[in-house]
Design an enzyme around this catalytic site. Sequence first.
Site, PDB file in Angstrom:
ATOM      1  N   GLY A   1       0.797  -1.214   0.000  1.00  0.00           N
ATOM      2  CA  GLY A   1       0.000   0.000   0.000  1.00  0.00           C
ATOM      3  C   GLY A   1       0.832   1.268   0.000  1.00  0.00           C
TER       4      GLY A   1
ATOM      5  N   SER B   1      -2.949   7.978   6.840  1.00  0.00           N
ATOM      6  CA  SER B   1      -2.046   9.127   6.937  1.00  0.00           C
ATOM      7  C   SER B   1      -1.063   9.146   5.769  1.00  0.00           C
ATOM      8  CB  SER B   1      -1.266   9.067   8.252  1.00  0.00           C
ATOM      9  OG  SER B   1      -0.393   7.945   8.270  1.00  0.00           O
TER      10      SER B   1
ATOM     11  N   SER C   1      -3.313   7.977  12.897  1.00  0.00           N
ATOM     12  CA  SER C   1      -1.927   7.678  12.519  1.00  0.00           C
ATOM     13  C   SER C   1      -1.082   8.930  12.293  1.00  0.00           C
ATOM     14  CB  SER C   1      -1.891   6.792  11.266  1.00  0.00           C
ATOM     15  OG  SER C   1      -2.578   5.582  11.494  1.00  0.00           O
TER      16      SER C   1
ATOM     17  N   ASP D   1      -1.131  -0.908  13.333  1.00  0.00           N
ATOM     18  CA  ASP D   1      -0.311  -2.089  13.048  1.00  0.00           C
ATOM     19  C   ASP D   1      -0.010  -2.909  14.302  1.00  0.00           C
ATOM     20  OD1 ASP D   1      -0.249  -1.578  10.366  1.00  0.00           O
ATOM     21  OD2 ASP D   1       1.726  -0.654  10.354  1.00  0.00           O
TER      22      ASP D   1
ATOM     23  N   ARG E   1      -7.890  -7.027   9.168  1.00  0.00           N
ATOM     24  CA  ARG E   1      -7.211  -7.567  10.342  1.00  0.00           C
ATOM     25  C   ARG E   1      -8.131  -7.815  11.531  1.00  0.00           C
ATOM     26  NH1 ARG E   1      -1.599  -4.095   9.743  1.00  0.00           N
ATOM     27  NH2 ARG E   1      -0.700  -5.459   8.143  1.00  0.00           N
TER      28      ARG E   1
END
Length: 425
Positions: free
Chosen positions: A76, A155, A183, A300, A331
């Site tokens: 990404g 971000s 972020s 993350d 996720r």
Amino acid sequence: MRIIGLNRTFDADVNLVGSKSESNRVLMIGYYGGFMPRVKNISESDDTQLLRKLLEKICVKTDENPSHMLDCANAGTVLRFLATALSFRPGDWILTGSDRMLQRPVGDLVNALRNIGADIEYMRQEGFPPLKINGKTSVEMSPTTSVSIDITRSSQYASSILLAMPFVESRRMSIHLDGDMSSVPYIDMTVGVMRKFGVDVHRDGRDIIVKPSDYQDVEYVVESDWTCASYWYEIVAFSENGRARLRNLSLASKQGDAVVAKWFEGFGVTTIQDGNDIIIEKNSSIIKKQLSFDFVDNPDLYPTIAATCAGLGVEGSFTGLRNLVHKESDRGAAMATELSKIGTLSEKFSDNELIINSKSVKMLSEISNVVFDSHNDHRIAMALAPLAMKIGAIEINNAEVVSKSYPNFWKEINYSHPDVSTSTM
């Protein structure tokens, strides 16, 4: 891959990979500055190596690739950073990626780029790759000196444009950050790296100002990756009396995921700075049975924290999860599926909040024949691996996906941690 784990005392010396986020920013700065960065400890991750390869391809045009198609796989950051770079690079470009990449939104970045004169078309679904970009010179772009960008989803949209601002000739540029300020530490990292390369830039709340200045060719040392360090925190948390030295990390780091040091205090892990390294140790404090975490600035870290709660029998209350669906996998759903295999129940209240209720450690030790799926997501594979220390042995499908961010992860576990061993099934 089969992973066998024992729960004993250990003292590991770990050479972490260089920060992928820092490395990618440094490569983009070298591209815009017109020099090969003199950088040490650059990330060996698949994403960083892919970005380096594609930047070289952009700079050396050949007739072998008349359509100038660039495949960003499932990276990404690479696609978002190159969308801006190609907008400022004369030529006809096609920016594409894997099936999963084509499901990851990029509309807010494209809108901002169009507002400064970029010529970008969606080749399939509106708001998603692949993108067709008619690149221009900076002189041909809009004379505007200000651009607004919605960073609710990522971000990286802001960082992508911000890195290119010194490339815009003799203009004082400003970026206004709209939407949810998620972020933001990653944007501050971008600002910090740009400053080290000589650019006059600062952020004041939602506004970022870039004064006319050029990137300077300086030596740069990439810090080790704090997100990758989180898996070692998990390993120490699962140990009886474990200790690990993590090389080239600072508690004063600009990396947002350095917050993992504070978060793992609740899991009984102590962190101390020792020169250029940190040392993490399992302490004797009583672990709380309920802990809360907000991932709005650190998405993350979610797989690591969720797996750690499951392994230690902690009820975790999680918020700030909205953007997890846009990662290499969904996720939130992926971790709920995998942790349910060891009896961890996830109660979802919205797309931004959930609670997980975990089995006790004693019950985990009675589980066998667990086969986890990585969902083709590097962070899920690495977060699930330490659970072998609580279960005894697990299997992870498509475990090699860790090369996306931490190529030596399995090797480090085999050689740095005597209580965990791996073998390819």
